[in-house]
Design an enzyme around this catalytic site. Structure first.
Site, PDB file in Angstrom:
ATOM      1  N   LYS A   1      73.868  33.960  25.603  1.00  0.00           N
ATOM      2  CA  LYS A   1      74.186  32.532  25.482  1.00  0.00           C
ATOM      3  C   LYS A   1      75.397  32.182  26.343  1.00  0.00           C
ATOM      4  O   LYS A   1      75.438  31.122  26.968  1.00  0.00           O
ATOM      5  CB  LYS A   1      74.443  32.180  24.017  1.00  0.00           C
ATOM      6  CG  LYS A   1      74.869  30.748  23.779  1.00  0.00           C
ATOM      7  CD  LYS A   1      73.821  29.733  24.167  1.00  0.00           C
ATOM      8  CE  LYS A   1      74.273  28.339  23.725  1.00  0.00           C
ATOM      9  NZ  LYS A   1      73.507  27.280  24.326  1.00  0.00           N
TER      10      LYS A   1
ATOM     11  N   GLU B   1      74.664  26.854  33.170  1.00  0.00           N
ATOM     12  CA  GLU B   1      74.661  25.413  32.912  1.00  0.00           C
ATOM     13  C   GLU B   1      75.783  24.726  33.682  1.00  0.00           C
ATOM     14  O   GLU B   1      75.592  23.646  34.249  1.00  0.00           O
ATOM     15  CB  GLU B   1      74.816  25.192  31.404  1.00  0.00           C
ATOM     16  CG  GLU B   1      74.897  23.770  30.948  1.00  0.00           C
ATOM     17  CD  GLU B   1      75.169  23.719  29.457  1.00  0.00           C
ATOM     18  OE1 GLU B   1      76.155  23.063  29.067  1.00  0.00           O
ATOM     19  OE2 GLU B   1      74.416  24.346  28.677  1.00  0.00           O
TER      20      GLU B   1
END
Length: 173
Positions: free
Chosen positions: A41, A48
């Site tokens: 993550k 991102e």
């Protein structure tokens, strides 16, 4: 959802993940041992940062070409369907531009929640080059400056060695 932990434990709570995910076998997965989900993550969020920065820079380039009078919202909508750069982030970009094409109520200050930093730290620790993620993190730092001393010093150095013009605060020189 990126889940870490022992396989037998993950299997016991699998119904929870399957319920929360978009589908039983979509949007979640067992990444490996404890810590692997968090690590995955973290890298996801670093990626991102880079994707968001690329969209931001691209739309700024489009906006800067004033003679074309480009409709940024329309461009985002076109790119959302059938384009190689389509994504949920682009959907969100289109939404923001639909609400206010000039983003007139938003200050260009971008905080970071830590995952980008952790990703860069891990890349450095493992000798893995990550220039896009690193630069995206640094751009967030730049967004927080009212004025850059480094930029002022660069302008001063260019003036010192080559007589290059500098802009002054009072605008008169």
């Amino acid at each position: 959802m990126m889940v870490g932990g022992e396989a037998d434990v993950v299997d016991q709570v699998r119904p929870i993940f399957e319920t929360l995910a978009p589908g039983p076998d979509q949007g979640w997965g067992h990444m490996g041992p404890s810590g692997s989900g968090h690590f995955t993550k973290m890298v996801h969020n670093g990626i991102e940062y880079g994707l968001m920065e690329a969209y931001a820079e691209g739309f700024e380039i489009l906006r800067a070409r004033e003679d074309f009078n480009l409709d940024l919202h329309q461009i985002a909508e076109v790119w959302r369907y059938g384009s190689v750069v389509r994504s949920w982030l682009l959907d969100l970009t289109a939404n923001a531009l639909a609400e206010d094409g000039e983003l007139s109520t938003i200050k260009g200050y971008v905080p970071d929640s830590g995952e980008g930093r952790w990703t860069v730290f891990e890349a450095i620790n493992m000798d893995v080059p990550a220039p896009v993620i690193t630069q995206a993190l640094y751009q967030r730092f730049v967004s927080r400056q009212e004025e850059s001393f480094a930029a002022k010093l660069l302008a001063a150095m260019r003036n010192q060695f080559g007589g290059h013009a500098v802009k002054h605060v009072d605008g008169d020189k």
